[in-house]
Design an enzyme around this catalytic site. Structure first.
Site, mmCIF file in Angstrom:
data_model
loop_
_atom_site.group_PDB
_atom_site.id
_atom_site.type_symbol
_atom_site.label_atom_id
_atom_site.label_comp_id
_atom_site.label_asym_id
_atom_site.label_seq_id
_atom_site.Cartn_x
_atom_site.Cartn_y
_atom_site.Cartn_z
ATOM 1 N N ASN A 132 30.168 38.195 27.723
ATOM 2 C CA ASN A 132 29.930 38.899 26.461
ATOM 3 C C ASN A 132 30.414 38.112 25.241
ATOM 4 O O ASN A 132 31.470 37.489 25.288
ATOM 5 C CB ASN A 132 30.638 40.256 26.481
ATOM 6 C CG ASN A 132 30.076 41.175 27.540
ATOM 7 O OD1 ASN A 132 28.883 41.112 27.867
ATOM 8 N ND2 ASN A 132 30.925 42.019 28.093
ATOM 9 N N GLU A 154 31.162 39.735 18.058
ATOM 10 C CA GLU A 154 31.087 41.180 17.767
ATOM 11 C C GLU A 154 32.283 41.631 16.931
ATOM 12 O O GLU A 154 32.152 42.455 16.021
ATOM 13 C CB GLU A 154 31.039 41.974 19.070
ATOM 14 C CG GLU A 154 29.743 41.783 19.846
ATOM 15 C CD GLU A 154 29.846 42.342 21.251
ATOM 16 O OE1 GLU A 154 30.025 43.559 21.398
ATOM 17 O OE2 GLU A 154 29.751 41.553 22.204
ATOM 18 N N LYS A 176 28.417 39.715 33.811
ATOM 19 C CA LYS A 176 28.450 39.725 32.337
ATOM 20 C C LYS A 176 29.262 38.589 31.718
ATOM 21 O O LYS A 176 30.322 38.223 32.200
ATOM 22 C CB LYS A 176 29.048 41.060 31.849
ATOM 23 C CG LYS A 176 28.146 42.266 32.006
ATOM 24 C CD LYS A 176 26.839 42.175 31.233
ATOM 25 C CE LYS A 176 27.039 42.420 29.756
ATOM 26 N NZ LYS A 176 27.406 43.796 29.468
ATOM 27 N N SER A 230 33.209 41.421 31.981
ATOM 28 C CA SER A 230 33.249 42.873 32.084
ATOM 29 C C SER A 230 34.113 43.254 33.279
ATOM 30 O O SER A 230 34.180 42.518 34.261
ATOM 31 C CB SER A 230 31.823 43.395 32.269
ATOM 32 O OG SER A 230 31.832 44.623 32.973
ATOM 33 N N THR A 243 10.854 36.258 10.301
ATOM 34 C CA THR A 243 10.961 37.285 9.264
ATOM 35 C C THR A 243 10.703 38.595 9.998
ATOM 36 O O THR A 243 9.924 38.612 10.962
ATOM 37 C CB THR A 243 9.923 37.104 8.135
ATOM 38 O OG1 THR A 243 8.615 37.237 8.694
ATOM 39 C CG2 THR A 243 10.046 35.752 7.450
ATOM 40 N N HIS A 244 11.383 39.644 9.602
ATOM 41 C CA HIS A 244 11.287 40.942 10.309
ATOM 42 C C HIS A 244 11.674 40.795 11.783
ATOM 43 O O HIS A 244 11.227 41.568 12.617
ATOM 44 C CB HIS A 244 9.882 41.544 10.210
ATOM 45 C CG HIS A 244 9.319 41.539 8.818
ATOM 46 N ND1 HIS A 244 9.471 42.596 7.947
ATOM 47 C CD2 HIS A 244 8.643 40.582 8.139
ATOM 48 C CE1 HIS A 244 8.883 42.297 6.789
ATOM 49 N NE2 HIS A 244 8.377 41.081 6.885
ATOM 50 N N SER A 256 58.725 49.390 -0.392
ATOM 51 C CA SER A 256 57.607 48.487 -0.098
ATOM 52 C C SER A 256 58.062 47.222 0.620
ATOM 53 O O SER A 256 57.258 46.337 0.896
ATOM 54 C CB SER A 256 56.874 48.126 -1.395
ATOM 55 O OG SER A 256 57.787 47.614 -2.349
ATOM 56 N N LYS A 271 48.890 45.813 -2.229
ATOM 57 C CA LYS A 271 49.316 44.704 -1.371
ATOM 58 C C LYS A 271 48.809 44.796 0.058
ATOM 59 O O LYS A 271 48.217 43.843 0.579
ATOM 60 C CB LYS A 271 50.839 44.590 -1.400
ATOM 61 C CG LYS A 271 51.344 44.008 -2.693
ATOM 62 C CD LYS A 271 52.827 44.133 -2.806
ATOM 63 C CE LYS A 271 53.263 44.491 -4.208
ATOM 64 N NZ LYS A 271 52.619 45.656 -4.827
HETATM 65 N N1 ARG Z 1 57.179 47.694 -5.280
HETATM 66 C C1 ARG Z 1 56.587 47.864 -6.568
HETATM 67 C C2 ARG Z 1 55.104 47.515 -6.508
HETATM 68 O O1 ARG Z 1 54.715 46.904 -5.592
HETATM 69 C C3 ARG Z 1 57.295 46.981 -7.560
HETATM 70 C C4 ARG Z 1 57.225 47.469 -8.958
HETATM 71 C C5 ARG Z 1 58.112 48.634 -9.121
HETATM 72 N N2 ARG Z 1 58.119 49.129 -10.461
HETATM 73 C C6 ARG Z 1 58.484 50.361 -10.753
HETATM 74 N N3 ARG Z 1 58.443 50.686 -11.977
HETATM 75 N N4 ARG Z 1 58.838 51.203 -9.838
HETATM 76 O O2 ARG Z 1 54.331 47.884 -7.356
#
Ligand code: ARG
Length: 458
Positions: A284, A289, A282, A276, A154-155, A22, A324
């Site tokens: 835009n 958006e 144009k 454009s 409204t609407h 990670s 995350k």
């Molecule tokens: N990278 C892991 C996470 O974001 C950290 C925790 C890891 N814990 C484990 N028991 N492998 O959740």
């Protein structure tokens, strides 16, 4: 080297290693990981769980590592499994065995839960600053346009006269509630899970409150299983962000409508619009958006984590590593939307005359005309019907209530007099709407001033 050698005879398969790692995204939490470790090591030393001298060295070295990361003298090793592994590895590289004592009475499960809380607390402040900046622009623009008469809808049909400043302040209300929701969810974020261990707490005599104090958190989690497996604070933030994006998408949609030739209430600055490749004429509203479109992405992030968490058995499961990327994306998206929308709005020109002209069509003073008859003693239902007939007559004749001759009014109801024209004058219709929360210019001026004053404290 991973942190979990010993039991294993083989190295992790290369592709599996990449799949499991990670570091590619949790390296964002380096500062918080170190901050958490400094607090943990300080507490271990204070409690005599590790030697006080060793704890001091650990703390000092962790601070050096933080400084080196900040200055660029140290780079994060993207081959580490995660940010926790990297920091502990670097510490041990620098101070040897003392570094290996840092993880006493701690698991990566409570560590990652703490890091994410600390990181999101900082992100909540960043988000709030963007909300405040945006609100300030709205307040200033509302002040400047407090007496610009426009049709309220409204609407999406012209309904009653309002002021542009009043319309803007509706969004200020939404964003103020967003700030409240953010502050509320930050309260539940600021609780330390450290001491939950892997799932079952620890046998060491920890001072969990000291760790929370050192980290500026107001309390500690009450159950070790929940401590490592709770992601409510992430879901709450994602929910709050989704609601914020609903608001921004509605505002964006109105900007898009207002920029169309059909409305032409607003002209965006060239620096905040695009052209454009084929149509030379144009201009835009791409930025608006994109904000409207990015709302979908943030809802997706919320849905991701709800789905990840649904049905997960206690306590920690690796599924939760998926929290995350979703929440980082949602926070970044909301901040960039706020930070781009604010200057786009600030530099836009409000086309007062076009709004006024649109307000003059569509019979938006019909309710005021009926109220005139009510003032002369007619029951509202009868007045409503009478004005409805007058509107139909105007449509047939191709005139408005302002230009319909008095004889035609009187033919419908003899309570009408010359003073009806003053009563249905658009500026007056708006000026009279002085009830709390209504669009009269004096109200808008006061509300905008109160908003700006409230932001001074922010
Ligand atoms: N990278 C892991 C996470 O974001 C950290 C925790 C890891 N814990 C484990 N028991 N492998 O959740």
């Amino acid at each position: 080297m991973p942190l979990w050698t010993g039991r294993f005879k083989k190295q992790l398969d290369k592709q599996t290693n990449d799949f499991n790692a990670s570091i590619g995204f949790d390296s964002r939490m380096a500062a918080q990981d170190i901050q958490g470790s400094v607090a943990h090591a300080t507490m271990l030393g204070a409690q005599g769980i590790i030697d006080k001298g060793e704890s001091d060295v650990i703390v000092r070295t962790l601070k050096d590592i933080a400084a080196d990361l900040e200055s660029g003298a140290l780079e994060i090793d993207m081959n580490a499994e995660d940010i926790h592994t990297f920091v502990e590895g670097e510490l041990t590289k620098r101070i040897g065995d003392s570094g290996k004592r840092l993880h006493t009475a701690r698991s990566r499960n409570d560590q990652v839960a703490l890091d994410l809380r600390l990181y999101l607390m900082a992100q909540a402040d960043r988000l709030d600053a963007s909300l405040v900046r945006f609100l300030r622009v709205i307040g200033e623009k509302a002040q400047a346009t407090c007496d610009y008469v426009m049709p309220g809808y409204t609407h999406l049909q012209r309904a009653q006269p309002i002021t542009f400043g009043h319309h803007l302040l509706a969004y200020a209300e939404m964003l103020r509630r967003d700030r409240d929701r953010l502050a509320d969810c930050k309260k539940r974020m600021a609780v330390s899970p450290l001491g939950s261990g892997a799932l079952a707490g620890t046998t060491y005599p920890l001072d969990r409150e000291l760790v929370a104090d050192l980290l500026g958190m107001h309390g500690v989690s009450g159950n070790s299983l929940d401590g490592v497996s709770d992601r409510d604070y992430v879901l709450e933030l994602l929910s709050m962000l989704s609601i914020l994006m609903v608001h921004l998408s509605r505002f964006a949609e109105e900007v898009i409508l207002w920029c169309s030739w059909e409305f032409k209430f607003l002209e965006l600055d060239d620096a905040f619009s695009t052209g454009s490749s084929i149509m030379p004429q144009k201009k835009n509203p791409d930025i608006a958006e994109l904000v409207r479109g990015k709302a979908g992405r943030v809802f997706g992030d919320l849905m991701t984590l709800l789905t990840v968490m649904k049905g997960l058995p206690l306590a920690y499961n690796k599924d939760m590593q998926e929290d995350k990327e979703a929440v980082f994306d949602a926070v970044d998206t909301a901040v960039i939307c706020l930070d781009t929308f604010a200057p786009m709005l600030e530099t836009a020109t409000v086309l007062r005359d076009n709004m006024r002209a649109a307000a003059a069509k569509g019979f938006i003073n019909a309710t005021d005309c009926a109220d005139y008859l009510v003032g002369k003693g007619l029951p509202f239902r009868d007045a409503y019907k009478c004005v409805g007939q007058l509107v139909a007559l105007c449509i047939d004749k191709g005139v408005t209530l302002e230009t319909l001759e008095l004889s035609a009014y009187r033919a419908e109801c003899d309570l009408f007099d010359e003073d009806v024209y003053a009563m249905i004058d658009l500026d007056r219709c708006v000026e009279k709407r002085t009830v709390k929360g209504a669009p009269a210019p004096e109200n808008v001026k006061a509300e905008a001033a109160a908003l700006l004053a409230s932001l001074e404290e922010a």
